[in-house]
Design a protein around this motif. Structure first.
Motif, PDB file in Angstrom:
ATOM      1  N   ARG A 147       0.830  -1.209   0.000  1.00  0.00           N
ATOM      2  CA  ARG A 147       0.000   0.000   0.000  1.00  0.00           C
ATOM      3  C   ARG A 147       0.863   1.258   0.000  1.00  0.00           C
ATOM      4  NH1 ARG A 147      -3.795   1.178   5.094  1.00  0.00           N
ATOM      5  NH2 ARG A 147      -1.738   1.196   6.062  1.00  0.00           N
ATOM      6  N   GLU A 148       1.897   1.269   0.837  1.00  0.00           N
ATOM      7  CA  GLU A 148       2.776   2.438   0.915  1.00  0.00           C
ATOM      8  C   GLU A 148       3.503   2.671  -0.391  1.00  0.00           C
ATOM      9  OE1 GLU A 148       5.242   1.627   4.240  1.00  0.00           O
ATOM     10  OE2 GLU A 148       3.644   1.896   5.714  1.00  0.00           O
ATOM     11  N   ALA A 149       3.743   1.593  -1.147  1.00  0.00           N
ATOM     12  CA  ALA A 149       4.462   1.721  -2.419  1.00  0.00           C
ATOM     13  C   ALA A 149       3.653   2.512  -3.446  1.00  0.00           C
ATOM     14  CB  ALA A 149       4.795   0.341  -2.977  1.00  0.00           C
ATOM     15  N   PHE A 150       2.325   2.570  -3.280  1.00  0.00           N
ATOM     16  CA  PHE A 150       1.485   3.308  -4.219  1.00  0.00           C
ATOM     17  C   PHE A 150       1.586   4.821  -3.993  1.00  0.00           C
ATOM     18  CE2 PHE A 150      -0.560  -0.839  -4.541  1.00  0.00           C
ATOM     19  CZ  PHE A 150      -0.847  -0.918  -5.884  1.00  0.00           C
ATOM     20  N   GLY A 151       2.070   5.230  -2.824  1.00  0.00           N
ATOM     21  CA  GLY A 151       2.153   6.648  -2.524  1.00  0.00           C
ATOM     22  C   GLY A 151       0.764   7.250  -2.322  1.00  0.00           C
ATOM     23  N   LYS A 152       0.701   8.562  -2.275  1.00  0.00           N
ATOM     24  CA  LYS A 152      -0.565   9.266  -2.107  1.00  0.00           C
ATOM     25  C   LYS A 152      -1.167   9.564  -3.468  1.00  0.00           C
ATOM     26  CE  LYS A 152       0.481  11.419   2.348  1.00  0.00           C
ATOM     27  NZ  LYS A 152       0.572  12.688   3.103  1.00  0.00           N
ATOM     28  N   SER A 153      -2.348   9.021  -3.715  1.00  0.00           N
ATOM     29  CA  SER A 153      -3.006   9.203  -5.011  1.00  0.00           C
ATOM     30  C   SER A 153      -3.404  10.658  -5.223  1.00  0.00           C
ATOM     31  CB  SER A 153      -4.247   8.311  -5.105  1.00  0.00           C
ATOM     32  OG  SER A 153      -3.898   6.959  -4.960  1.00  0.00           O
ATOM     33  N   PRO A 160       0.836   8.265  -8.501  1.00  0.00           N
ATOM     34  CA  PRO A 160       1.843   9.294  -8.801  1.00  0.00           C
ATOM     35  C   PRO A 160       3.147   8.698  -9.322  1.00  0.00           C
ATOM     36  CG  PRO A 160       1.622   8.977  -6.425  1.00  0.00           C
ATOM     37  CD  PRO A 160       0.508   8.190  -7.066  1.00  0.00           C
ATOM     38  N   LYS A 161       3.800   9.434 -10.230  1.00  0.00           N
ATOM     39  CA  LYS A 161       5.048   8.951 -10.815  1.00  0.00           C
ATOM     40  C   LYS A 161       6.182   8.914  -9.797  1.00  0.00           C
ATOM     41  CE  LYS A 161       4.020  10.229 -15.576  1.00  0.00           C
ATOM     42  NZ  LYS A 161       4.458  10.974 -16.782  1.00  0.00           N
ATOM     43  N   SER A 162       6.001   9.623  -8.680  1.00  0.00           N
ATOM     44  CA  SER A 162       7.028   9.626  -7.635  1.00  0.00           C
ATOM     45  C   SER A 162       6.921   8.413  -6.711  1.00  0.00           C
ATOM     46  CB  SER A 162       6.903  10.905  -6.799  1.00  0.00           C
ATOM     47  OG  SER A 162       5.605  10.982  -6.202  1.00  0.00           O
ATOM     48  N   SER A 163       5.870   7.607  -6.873  1.00  0.00           N
ATOM     49  CA  SER A 163       5.671   6.455  -5.992  1.00  0.00           C
ATOM     50  C   SER A 163       6.668   5.348  -6.296  1.00  0.00           C
ATOM     51  CB  SER A 163       4.248   5.916  -6.157  1.00  0.00           C
ATOM     52  OG  SER A 163       4.057   5.383  -7.465  1.00  0.00           O
ATOM     53  N   LYS A 164       6.901   4.498  -5.316  1.00  0.00           N
ATOM     54  CA  LYS A 164       7.837   3.391  -5.485  1.00  0.00           C
ATOM     55  C   LYS A 164       7.386   2.433  -6.581  1.00  0.00           C
ATOM     56  CE  LYS A 164       9.560   3.323  -0.711  1.00  0.00           C
ATOM     57  NZ  LYS A 164       9.675   2.509   0.530  1.00  0.00           N
ATOM     58  N   ILE A 165       6.080   2.180  -6.627  1.00  0.00           N
ATOM     59  CA  ILE A 165       5.596   1.194  -7.593  1.00  0.00           C
ATOM     60  C   ILE A 165       5.712   1.703  -9.024  1.00  0.00           C
ATOM     61  CG2 ILE A 165       3.121   1.815  -7.737  1.00  0.00           C
ATOM     62  CD1 ILE A 165       2.689  -1.311  -7.230  1.00  0.00           C
ATOM     63  N   HIS A 166       5.564   3.007  -9.211  1.00  0.00           N
ATOM     64  CA  HIS A 166       5.720   3.568 -10.559  1.00  0.00           C
ATOM     65  C   HIS A 166       7.187   3.585 -10.961  1.00  0.00           C
ATOM     66  CE1 HIS A 166       5.562   6.304 -13.982  1.00  0.00           C
ATOM     67  NE2 HIS A 166       4.257   6.043 -14.038  1.00  0.00           N
ATOM     68  N   ALA A 239      19.634   2.578  -9.443  1.00  0.00           N
ATOM     69  CA  ALA A 239      19.775   1.648  -8.327  1.00  0.00           C
ATOM     70  C   ALA A 239      18.579   1.701  -7.375  1.00  0.00           C
ATOM     71  CB  ALA A 239      21.066   1.936  -7.568  1.00  0.00           C
ATOM     72  N   ASN A 240      18.068   2.902  -7.088  1.00  0.00           N
ATOM     73  CA  ASN A 240      16.926   3.023  -6.174  1.00  0.00           C
ATOM     74  C   ASN A 240      15.680   2.371  -6.751  1.00  0.00           C
ATOM     75  OD1 ASN A 240      18.290   4.413  -4.144  1.00  0.00           O
ATOM     76  ND2 ASN A 240      17.926   6.386  -5.114  1.00  0.00           N
ATOM     77  N   ALA A 241      15.429   2.625  -8.050  1.00  0.00           N
ATOM     78  CA  ALA A 241      14.256   2.041  -8.699  1.00  0.00           C
ATOM     79  C   ALA A 241      14.349   0.522  -8.720  1.00  0.00           C
ATOM     80  CB  ALA A 241      14.110   2.582 -10.121  1.00  0.00           C
ATOM     81  N   VAL A 242      15.554   0.001  -8.984  1.00  0.00           N
ATOM     82  CA  VAL A 242      15.753  -1.445  -9.001  1.00  0.00           C
ATOM     83  C   VAL A 242      15.550  -2.026  -7.607  1.00  0.00           C
ATOM     84  CG1 VAL A 242      17.453  -3.281  -9.334  1.00  0.00           C
ATOM     85  CG2 VAL A 242      17.235  -1.461 -11.030  1.00  0.00           C
ATOM     86  N   GLY A 243      15.994  -1.285  -6.586  1.00  0.00           N
ATOM     87  CA  GLY A 243      15.781  -1.727  -5.204  1.00  0.00           C
ATOM     88  C   GLY A 243      14.296  -1.839  -4.886  1.00  0.00           C
TER      89      GLY A 243
END
Length: 319
Positions: A147-153, A160-166, A239-243
C-alpha cells in the motif's frame, strides 16, 4: 441569562452568545465553527491570567493596539468549566485528578465486567488466530508495504510517478527484460540484490574518465563498444528504482496465493512489462490499491476489535 460578546479571538471576529448562570450550557454545531475558541475565551477572561492574549488572530499578531481579544458581559461570573473531550480525559480517566480512580468507582461495575468478559469470549478465537499465526502478521505487513508503495493518489486517483511502484514498474521491468547490450551482465542484474551491484558498478564510471580500463579489475577496454557497454548500465538502470522493484516483487510473490487468478494475471503483466505501463494497467493498479486499503482496514479492525469494544463500553457508560 447573560449576553456575552466575544471579539478578535482566533478566527472569530465577533460573536454574541447567551449563557445561563449556574447551569449546564450546551453549545453544538459543525467542526470549525468556533465553539472551542468561544469557550476558551470565556474561561480565560474569568481566570484573568493573561491567557486570553493567546487567542490573538493570526492577522493581528505583531500589531500593537489593533484587534486585541476581548470578552464582555461576564463580570459577575467567578468560575466556569468546559466539559469537552479534554475535560473527560483529564478528570474521568486519570487516577490522580479530582475523584481518584473514577473509572473504578463509576464505570467498572459487575455489569460492565460481565459485558467485557462476554466480548472477550466471543473474540477469543480471533485473538488467538492472530497471536498464533505468524503468516497473518506477514500478510498484514506485506499488504501495508505494498500500500505504501502506491504513494498518495492524486485527486483523479492516478498512481503518482514519484511512488515506489511507478518507479519500479512504470517504465517496464528491465530486470526481467535485460537490454541486449547488457546481456553480459545478466548474472549480476538477476542476482538476489541487483540494486547493490548496479550502484557499485555505476560508482566506478567516474574513473573511466581517467583511462579506458575497468576501474575494478584494470582490464583494458580496447574497443569502444566495451566501454559503451559498461556505461550503458547507468543509462538503463537506477539503483533506487531497481531496489524498489526487487523488494516489491518479493512482496507480490508472497501475496500471490491470496489474490484471485485474474488479479495475479494482471499483476504478472505489470511486473513483467517490457515497456511503459498502459492506461489499462495503471487503472488496474489504482483499483488494486483501493482493494488493499479496504482489506487492511478489515484486518486491522479484527486485530483491534476487543480494545475498540472495551473503549466503546467505557464511553457509553459515561455518556
Amino acid at each position: 441569562m447573560l449576553t456575552i460578546k466575544i471579539s478578535n479571538c482566533n478566527s472569530v471576529d465577533e460573536a454574541t452568545i447567551g449563557i445561563a448562570e449556574g447551569a449546564l450550557n450546551i453549545k453544538y454545531g459543525p467542526n470549525g465553527l468556533g465553539k472551542s475558541t468561544l469557550a476558551k475565551a470565556i474561561v480565560s477572561q474569568i481566570r484573568g491570567d493573561g491567557s486570553l492574549q493567546n487567542l490573538v488572530p493570526f492577522k493581528n499578531r505583531g500589531k500593537t493596539g489593533v484587534g486585541a481579544p476581548t470578552v464582555e458581559g461576564i463580570d459577575n461570573l467567578k468560575s466556569a468549566l468546559v466539559f469537552d473531550e479534554e475535560f473527560v480525559q483529564q478528570f474521568a480517566f486519570q487516577k490522580d485528578e479530582v475523584v481518584k480512580n473514577s473509572f473504578e468507582i463509576f464505570i467498572r461495575t459487575p455489569e460492565y465486567l460481565a459485558e467485557i468478559a462476554e466480548i472477550d469470549a466471543l473474540l477469543a478465537g480471533i485473538k488467538k488466530a492472530f497471536a498464533d499465526n505468524a503468516d497473518i502478521g506477514q500478510v498484514v505487513g506485506d499488504l501495508k508495504e505494498l500500500r505504501e508503495a502506491f504513494g498518495k493518489s492524486s485527486k483523479t486517483g492516478a498512481i503518482p510517478k514519484s511512488s515506489k511502484i511507478h518507479k519500479a514498474f512504470g517504465s517496464g521491468n528491465k530486470i526481467a527484460n535485460i537490454p541486449d547490450a547488457l546481456k553480459p551482465f545478466e548474472t549480476f542484474i538477476k542476482s538476489q540484490e541487483p540494486a547493490k551491484w548496479i550502484a557499485w558498478q555505476i560508482k566506478g564510471n567516474e574513473f573511466l574518465q581517467l583511462e579506458d580500463r575497468c576501474p575494478y579489475c584494470s582490464t583494458a577496454l580496447t574497443e569502444t563498444k566495451q566501454k559503451e557497454t559498461v556505461l550503458a548500465v547507468e543509462k538503463e538502470y537506477d539503483a533506487n528504482a531497481v531496489g524498489h522493484l526487487n523488494a516489491l516483487k518479493g512482496v507480490i510473490d508472497r501475496l500471490g496465493k491470496y489474490f484471485s487468478e485474474k488479479c495475479r494475471d494482471n499483476l504478472d503483466k505489470v511486473t513483467k512489462a517490457k515497456i511503459e505501463l498502459t492506461a489499462q494497467e495503471n487503472s488496474f493498479l489504482t483499483s488494486l490499491k483501493a482493494d488493499i486499503d479496504g482489506l487492511i482496514e478489515k484486518l486491522e479492525a479484527l486485530r483491534t476489535m476487543s480494545f475498540f469494544r472495551c473503549e466503546t463500553s467505557r464511553r457509553s457508560a459515561i455518556a
